[in-house]
Motif scaffolding. Sequence first.
Motif, PDB file in Angstrom:
ATOM      1  N   ASN A  70      65.233 -33.475  85.276  1.00 44.41           N
ATOM      2  CA  ASN A  70      66.046 -33.433  86.486  1.00 44.41           C
ATOM      3  C   ASN A  70      66.707 -34.780  86.791  1.00 44.41           C
ATOM      4  OD1 ASN A  70      67.167 -32.098  88.727  1.00 44.41           O
ATOM      5  ND2 ASN A  70      65.557 -32.899  90.084  1.00 44.41           N
ATOM      6  N   ILE A  71      67.338 -35.370  85.783  1.00 48.57           N
ATOM      7  CA  ILE A  71      68.035 -36.636  86.007  1.00 48.57           C
ATOM      8  C   ILE A  71      69.446 -36.569  85.436  1.00 48.57           C
ATOM      9  CG2 ILE A  71      65.877 -37.961  85.861  1.00 48.57           C
ATOM     10  CD1 ILE A  71      67.111 -39.060  83.141  1.00 48.57           C
ATOM     11  N   ASP A  72      70.292 -37.437  85.941  1.00 51.59           N
ATOM     12  CA  ASP A  72      71.590 -37.682  85.336  1.00 51.59           C
ATOM     13  C   ASP A  72      71.940 -39.145  85.563  1.00 51.59           C
ATOM     14  OD1 ASP A  72      72.280 -37.834  87.999  1.00 51.59           O
ATOM     15  OD2 ASP A  72      73.695 -36.165  87.961  1.00 51.59           O
ATOM     16  N   GLN A  73      72.990 -39.600  84.923  1.00 44.88           N
ATOM     17  CA  GLN A  73      73.503 -40.960  85.086  1.00 44.88           C
ATOM     18  C   GLN A  73      72.390 -42.013  85.023  1.00 44.88           C
ATOM     19  OE1 GLN A  73      75.739 -40.611  88.793  1.00 44.88           O
ATOM     20  NE2 GLN A  73      77.557 -40.010  87.655  1.00 44.88           N
ATOM     21  N   PRO A  74      71.811 -42.214  83.866  1.00 40.59           N
ATOM     22  CA  PRO A  74      70.770 -43.244  83.725  1.00 40.59           C
ATOM     23  C   PRO A  74      71.268 -44.613  84.157  1.00 40.59           C
ATOM     24  CG  PRO A  74      70.848 -41.858  81.784  1.00 40.59           C
ATOM     25  CD  PRO A  74      72.041 -41.490  82.612  1.00 40.59           C
ATOM     26  N   ASP A  75      70.362 -45.395  84.697  1.00 46.66           N
ATOM     27  CA  ASP A  75      70.656 -46.737  85.194  1.00 46.66           C
ATOM     28  C   ASP A  75      70.134 -47.762  84.189  1.00 46.66           C
ATOM     29  OD1 ASP A  75      70.961 -49.103  86.560  1.00 46.66           O
ATOM     30  OD2 ASP A  75      69.585 -48.593  88.197  1.00 46.66           O
ATOM     31  N   LEU A  76      71.034 -48.501  83.546  1.00 44.97           N
ATOM     32  CA  LEU A  76      70.654 -49.466  82.512  1.00 44.97           C
ATOM     33  C   LEU A  76      70.304 -50.842  83.071  1.00 44.97           C
ATOM     34  CD1 LEU A  76      72.112 -47.214  80.867  1.00 44.97           C
ATOM     35  CD2 LEU A  76      72.977 -49.011  79.369  1.00 44.97           C
ATOM     36  N   SER A  77      70.415 -51.029  84.354  1.00 47.57           N
ATOM     37  CA  SER A  77      70.229 -52.367  84.913  1.00 47.57           C
ATOM     38  C   SER A  77      68.787 -52.839  84.764  1.00 47.57           C
ATOM     39  CB  SER A  77      70.638 -52.394  86.390  1.00 47.57           C
ATOM     40  OG  SER A  77      69.785 -51.579  87.167  1.00 47.57           O
ATOM     41  N   ALA A  78      68.645 -54.154  84.652  1.00 42.11           N
ATOM     42  CA  ALA A  78      67.325 -54.754  84.463  1.00 42.11           C
ATOM     43  C   ALA A  78      67.267 -56.084  85.189  1.00 42.11           C
ATOM     44  CB  ALA A  78      67.052 -54.958  82.973  1.00 42.11           C
ATOM     45  N   ASN A  79      66.073 -56.430  85.654  1.00 37.12           N
ATOM     46  CA  ASN A  79      65.843 -57.763  86.210  1.00 37.12           C
ATOM     47  C   ASN A  79      64.740 -58.405  85.384  1.00 37.12           C
ATOM     48  OD1 ASN A  79      64.298 -59.783  88.006  1.00 37.12           O
ATOM     49  ND2 ASN A  79      66.209 -59.495  89.118  1.00 37.12           N
ATOM     50  N   VAL A  80      65.107 -59.418  84.614  1.00 37.86           N
ATOM     51  CA  VAL A  80      64.176 -60.100  83.721  1.00 37.86           C
ATOM     52  C   VAL A  80      64.385 -61.601  83.878  1.00 37.86           C
ATOM     53  CG1 VAL A  80      63.300 -60.261  81.355  1.00 37.86           C
ATOM     54  CG2 VAL A  80      64.430 -58.165  82.122  1.00 37.86           C
ATOM     55  N   PHE A  81      63.307 -62.352  83.941  1.00 37.03           N
ATOM     56  CA  PHE A  81      63.359 -63.797  84.202  1.00 37.03           C
ATOM     57  C   PHE A  81      64.087 -64.087  85.508  1.00 37.03           C
ATOM     58  CE2 PHE A  81      63.128 -63.563  79.509  1.00 37.03           C
ATOM     59  CZ  PHE A  81      61.974 -64.316  79.301  1.00 37.03           C
ATOM     60  N   GLY A  82      64.018 -63.143  86.440  1.00 36.92           N
ATOM     61  CA  GLY A  82      64.687 -63.316  87.719  1.00 36.92           C
ATOM     62  C   GLY A  82      66.195 -63.137  87.665  1.00 36.92           C
ATOM     63  N   LEU A  83      66.710 -62.638  86.547  1.00 38.29           N
ATOM     64  CA  LEU A  83      68.146 -62.455  86.358  1.00 38.29           C
ATOM     65  C   LEU A  83      68.500 -60.985  86.521  1.00 38.29           C
ATOM     66  CD1 LEU A  83      68.529 -64.629  83.128  1.00 38.29           C
ATOM     67  CD2 LEU A  83      68.930 -65.359  85.492  1.00 38.29           C
ATOM     68  N   ASP A  84      69.504 -60.699  87.320  1.00 34.59           N
ATOM     69  CA  ASP A  84      69.994 -59.334  87.481  1.00 34.59           C
ATOM     70  C   ASP A  84      71.017 -59.047  86.387  1.00 34.59           C
ATOM     71  OD1 ASP A  84      68.515 -58.573  89.776  1.00 34.59           O
ATOM     72  OD2 ASP A  84      69.883 -59.732  91.039  1.00 34.59           O
ATOM     73  N   LEU A  85      70.690 -58.110  85.511  1.00 36.82           N
ATOM     74  CA  LEU A  85      71.520 -57.794  84.358  1.00 36.82           C
ATOM     75  C   LEU A  85      71.928 -56.325  84.397  1.00 36.82           C
ATOM     76  CD1 LEU A  85      69.208 -59.563  81.754  1.00 36.82           C
ATOM     77  CD2 LEU A  85      71.311 -60.505  82.763  1.00 36.82           C
ATOM     78  N   LYS A  86      73.096 -56.020  83.859  1.00 39.27           N
ATOM     79  CA  LYS A  86      73.571 -54.642  83.846  1.00 39.27           C
ATOM     80  C   LYS A  86      73.043 -53.860  82.650  1.00 39.27           C
ATOM     81  CE  LYS A  86      77.803 -55.499  86.486  1.00 39.27           C
ATOM     82  NZ  LYS A  86      79.294 -55.418  86.492  1.00 39.27           N
ATOM     83  N   THR A  87      72.416 -54.553  81.721  1.00 41.17           N
ATOM     84  CA  THR A  87      71.869 -53.914  80.524  1.00 41.17           C
ATOM     85  C   THR A  87      70.745 -54.782  79.975  1.00 41.17           C
ATOM     86  OG1 THR A  87      72.342 -53.251  78.231  1.00 41.17           O
ATOM     87  CG2 THR A  87      73.684 -55.013  79.152  1.00 41.17           C
TER      88      THR A  87
END
Length: 370
Positions: free
Chosen positions: A70-87
């Motif tokens: 029951n999902i659509d439009q997966p979200d690829l964003s990530a926060n690693v090392f305190g950095l907001d990344l889109k992938t």
Amino acid sequence: MMTIVNGYEQSDREEHINVLNLESLEARAEKIIPKGGFGYISGGSEDNWTLAQNRKAFTHKQVYPRALANIDQPDLSANVFGLDLKTPVMMPPLAAQGLAHAKGEMDTAKAFAAEGALMAQSTYSSASIADTAAAGNGAPQFFQLYMSKDWKFNEAVIDEAKKAGVKGIILTVDATVDGYREADIINHFQFPIPMANLEKFSQGAGKGQGIAEIYAAAAQKISADDVRRIAEYSDLPVIVKGIQTPEDAELAIGAGASGIYVSNHGGRQLNGGPGSFDTLSAIAQAVNGRVPVIFDSGVRRGSDVFKALAAGADLVAIGRPFVYALALGGALGVQDALQEINHEFATIMQLAGTKTIADVKKAKLADFNY
């Protein structure tokens, strides 16, 4: 569409490219990049056995399809090392990108910044630390250190990296000597283009030197004490790259490492070792979430990205294909390649019933023997 430097033909294309998949870029780039440069980029060590295992290792695990999530439009964003990344896909610190394109690392940085992705630049870059950082226009970057025997050189490049605003130092520890790279021997390869950081900091420009000569200035002995020393001097997160065993991960964390980078250098160093993906799970279990884990070596498909994250990575780096895209289309070509791998990855996320990167990291992989 070429720039000639010291007799070496660099692509200066700046155009969108069609990307069927990342692996398809290699044959196309071979037609553009001069033989010596292509051999340096594409080759592994000895008979390329470990390089081949890096791809084969991904067949050892499979992704379970989930049809009723029951999902659509997966979200690829990530926060690693305190950095907001889109992938979670990042650019590893691949050296000498001027062999592929006149703007080298600057165009790669521009492309990754445009896609909200993390870029890492190498000590052995064709472009300077400052110029590569400026091309990213404030987007997060890491700087990779090939530790020199000359500590003053190490301090100088770390100082320059901090001045440029990098967010972390990647210390490469698996390249105290160069792997036996037969393509470079066959091609009598010498670096035709100066390495900007070596030139600036008086370590020899790189021009006219072979791999062995470049590595001769590198530290031949690296210990946990060096991890601690660099962390204390830089006052930045230090990510230790080239980890292939849980024991080395423990040593690095014990010395103050802020991240573990699982990699076998794309099969370019110790030939006869396992595919890097085969080592990831045990290392991630040993790290146990204490610090982020970066993974590279052999990643070519969206399913590879998914498997690496599910096996314990937090970021997944891809090197050679982006350099091939760089040769084919400059910054626009790199953007196209990054968009394609993100598209593949999002498709796998959808079909595996995972909405977020956190969901991917919780996914169980199958282990069937085919």
